[in-house]
Design a protein around this motif. Structure first.
Motif, PDB file in Angstrom:
ATOM      1  N   GLY A   7       7.398  40.713  88.445  1.00 32.88           N
ATOM      2  CA  GLY A   7       7.109  42.070  87.997  1.00 32.88           C
ATOM      3  C   GLY A   7       8.356  42.796  87.561  1.00 32.88           C
ATOM      4  N   SER A   8       8.201  44.071  87.232  1.00 28.54           N
ATOM      5  CA  SER A   8       9.301  44.854  86.675  1.00 28.54           C
ATOM      6  C   SER A   8      10.408  45.149  87.667  1.00 28.54           C
ATOM      7  CB  SER A   8       8.764  46.181  86.124  1.00 28.54           C
ATOM      8  OG  SER A   8       7.829  45.940  85.094  1.00 28.54           O
ATOM      9  N   ASP A  58      16.044  42.815  86.140  1.00 25.60           N
ATOM     10  CA  ASP A  58      14.976  42.363  87.034  1.00 25.60           C
ATOM     11  C   ASP A  58      14.897  40.839  87.136  1.00 25.60           C
ATOM     12  OD1 ASP A  58      14.169  42.630  84.317  1.00 25.60           O
ATOM     13  OD2 ASP A  58      12.066  42.436  84.864  1.00 25.60           O
ATOM     14  N   HIS A  59      15.873  40.153  86.522  1.00 24.55           N
ATOM     15  CA  HIS A  59      15.946  38.699  86.630  1.00 24.55           C
ATOM     16  C   HIS A  59      17.279  38.220  87.206  1.00 24.55           C
ATOM     17  CE1 HIS A  59      12.211  37.773  84.314  1.00 24.55           C
ATOM     18  NE2 HIS A  59      12.439  39.001  83.897  1.00 24.55           N
ATOM     19  N   ILE A  60      18.270  39.123  87.305  1.00 22.86           N
ATOM     20  CA  ILE A  60      19.601  38.669  87.756  1.00 22.86           C
ATOM     21  C   ILE A  60      20.231  39.584  88.817  1.00 22.86           C
ATOM     22  CG2 ILE A  60      20.159  37.347  85.679  1.00 22.86           C
ATOM     23  CD1 ILE A  60      21.522  40.880  86.159  1.00 22.86           C
ATOM     24  N   ALA A  61      19.477  40.507  89.395  1.00 23.46           N
ATOM     25  CA  ALA A  61      20.069  41.518  90.280  1.00 23.46           C
ATOM     26  C   ALA A  61      20.848  40.914  91.449  1.00 23.46           C
ATOM     27  CB  ALA A  61      18.975  42.457  90.809  1.00 23.46           C
ATOM     28  N   GLY A  62      20.341  39.858  92.059  1.00 26.00           N
ATOM     29  CA  GLY A  62      21.017  39.256  93.207  1.00 26.00           C
ATOM     30  C   GLY A  62      21.730  37.963  92.894  1.00 26.00           C
ATOM     31  N   LEU A  63      21.905  37.670  91.618  1.00 18.80           N
ATOM     32  CA  LEU A  63      22.382  36.359  91.190  1.00 18.80           C
ATOM     33  C   LEU A  63      23.748  35.992  91.763  1.00 18.80           C
ATOM     34  CD1 LEU A  63      22.231  33.824  89.379  1.00 18.80           C
ATOM     35  CD2 LEU A  63      23.167  35.217  87.521  1.00 18.80           C
ATOM     36  N   ASP A 152      11.822  46.270  82.607  1.00 19.26           N
ATOM     37  CA  ASP A 152      10.614  46.506  81.831  1.00 19.26           C
ATOM     38  C   ASP A 152      10.072  47.910  82.027  1.00 19.26           C
ATOM     39  OD1 ASP A 152      10.761  43.796  81.186  1.00 19.26           O
ATOM     40  OD2 ASP A 152       9.903  43.345  83.135  1.00 19.26           O
ATOM     41  N   ASP A 153      10.488  48.568  83.108  1.00 20.49           N
ATOM     42  CA  ASP A 153       9.960  49.882  83.465  1.00 20.49           C
ATOM     43  C   ASP A 153      11.127  50.839  83.572  1.00 20.49           C
ATOM     44  OD1 ASP A 153       8.947  52.129  84.672  1.00 20.49           O
ATOM     45  OD2 ASP A 153       7.643  51.046  86.048  1.00 20.49           O
ATOM     46  N   SER A 154      11.164  51.847  82.725  1.00 16.91           N
ATOM     47  CA  SER A 154      12.296  52.770  82.726  1.00 16.91           C
ATOM     48  C   SER A 154      12.295  53.693  83.924  1.00 16.91           C
ATOM     49  CB  SER A 154      12.272  53.609  81.439  1.00 16.91           C
ATOM     50  OG  SER A 154      11.090  54.383  81.387  1.00 16.91           O
ATOM     51  N   GLY A 308       1.515  36.284  85.790  1.00 20.73           N
ATOM     52  CA  GLY A 308       2.701  36.918  86.341  1.00 20.73           C
ATOM     53  C   GLY A 308       3.195  38.097  85.535  1.00 20.73           C
ATOM     54  N   HIS A 309       4.219  38.736  86.080  1.00 22.93           N
ATOM     55  CA  HIS A 309       4.878  39.898  85.482  1.00 22.93           C
ATOM     56  C   HIS A 309       3.875  41.014  85.181  1.00 22.93           C
ATOM     57  CE1 HIS A 309       8.321  41.945  83.954  1.00 22.93           C
ATOM     58  NE2 HIS A 309       9.054  40.840  83.818  1.00 22.93           N
TER      59      HIS A 309
END
Length: 353
Positions: A7-8, A58-63, A152-154, A308-309
């Motif tokens: 998700g976002s 939302d895909h790399i925040a904790g990378l 994806d969500d401002s 998903g998402h």
């Protein structure tokens, strides 16, 4: 396939064979990813690598923190890695006049250093190449800076590792190594590059990345194959181009985006500019677009379809499910497909074949 979050506010999925485990995206904080893996029965110590679809937050925040914590390599395309590095590299705000002066001083300093240590015939070509590279890098940063930190969500609050104690709580490294890593937030144990369209392997999992239409540097979806089983992940795409349709053939477990209901999005709280982005050909798949693919182009091979998402603001799980079920219901031979919905707040039960 174990979807930890979709998700976002954050995305992350574990793809595993009997010998290899890969984490696709790390869009929650390190602590939250570890917590969700524990809930799902996944052992973080068994992860072999992290694979990145694209550089949106939302895909790399904790990378970085997770990769350092587990000491595992991260696989990117080279443009995605560069975009991620630029996003995390601190920048100094200055006037245009100061910036020009700063660039000129750097040029002069480099020219002096090169002149002192390099023969004249090599000096001219080397300096020209360095200056050209610097100009290209500056232009690239200016052009792309505004698009790097997307979600994806401002309006949502992302699960970001913004707590200054995040690294300490999630990492057992010595204090001096932590200080180095804080000085360079892009530090990773190892980086490996792959190219869309070119197959590669991590352990015994063969991975085929394919280009997806999304507003990121070089976004990819993936097909994973091991032990005769094929799984695929395709989210964050504005429409279904021919290459994606071709990639999603003969898949046993398919994670596919079903982001928004068109009416809910148009009547919803997002600013018009964000609505336009989501609806664009580099935005996200609507329930209707996903249903159209399932009805017209899907080959029916998957035992499981994972939607998903899903947008929390512009979709409802029952709408996404109903849309997909109706699409499959129009073809009686596809009724054996099981549809499940991946959520934002809790992991999905592992799907094992």
């Amino acid at each position: 396939m174990t979807v930890l979050a979709s998700g976002s506010k954050g995305n992350s999925t574990v793809i595993a064979s009997s010998r290899t485990r890969v984490l696709v995206d790390a869009g929650l904080s390190c602590r939250e990813l570890l917590r969700r893996m524990a809930v799902a029965g996944e052992d973080p110590a068994r992860l072999d690598a992290i694979l990145v679809t694209h550089e949106h937050q939302d895909h790399i925040a904790g990378l970085a923190v997770l990769a350092r914590r587990l000491k595992i390599p991260v696989f990117f395309t080279e443009p995605t890695h560069r975009a991620w590095v630029r996003m995390l590299t601190p920048r100094t705000t200055m006037t245009y006049a100061k910036w020009l002066d700063h660039v000129q001083r750097e040029k002069e300093a480099r020219a002096t250093a090169i002149a002192a240590s390099t023969p004249t015939c090599i000096q001219t070509a080397g300096l020209a190449a360095q200056l050209a590279a610097q100009s290209e890098a500056i232009a690239s940063v200016s052009a792309e800076a505004a698009a790097l930190n997307r979600s994806d969500d401002s309006n949502i609050t992302l699960e970001l590792p913004v707590d200054p104690d995040e690294e300490e709580l999630c990492s057992p490294e010595p204090a001096e190594q932590k200080a180095e890593q804080k000085a360079d937030p892009t530090h990773l144990p190892a980086v490996e590059y792959f190219h869309a369209g070119t197959r590669f392997s991590i352990g015994d999992i063969d991975i085929t990345p394919f280009t997806i239409p999304h507003d990121a540097a070089d976004p990819c979806g993936f097909v994973f194959e091991a032990e005769g089983i094929r799984m695929a992940l395709a989210t964050d795409l504005g429409y279904m181009p021919p290459n994606v349709k071709a990639a999603l053939k003969r898949i046993d477990v398919l994670l596919l985006e079903s982001n928004h209901d068109l009416e809910m999005l148009r009547d919803g709280p997002y600013p018009w500019s964000v609505k336009q982005r989501v609806l664009s050909r580099v935005g996200h798949l609507s329930n209707d677009a996903t249903a159209e693919f399932l009805e017209k182009d899907y080959d029916g091979g998957a035992s499981w379809i994972v939607l998903g998402h899903l947008s929390e603001s512009n979709n409802a799980p029952e709408l996404a499910r109903l849309s997909a079920e109706q699409a499959l219901g129009n073809q009686p031979t596809l009724l054996g497909n099981r549809i499940v919905l991946a959520g934002q707040s809790v992991p999905l039960d592992p799907i094992t074949l």
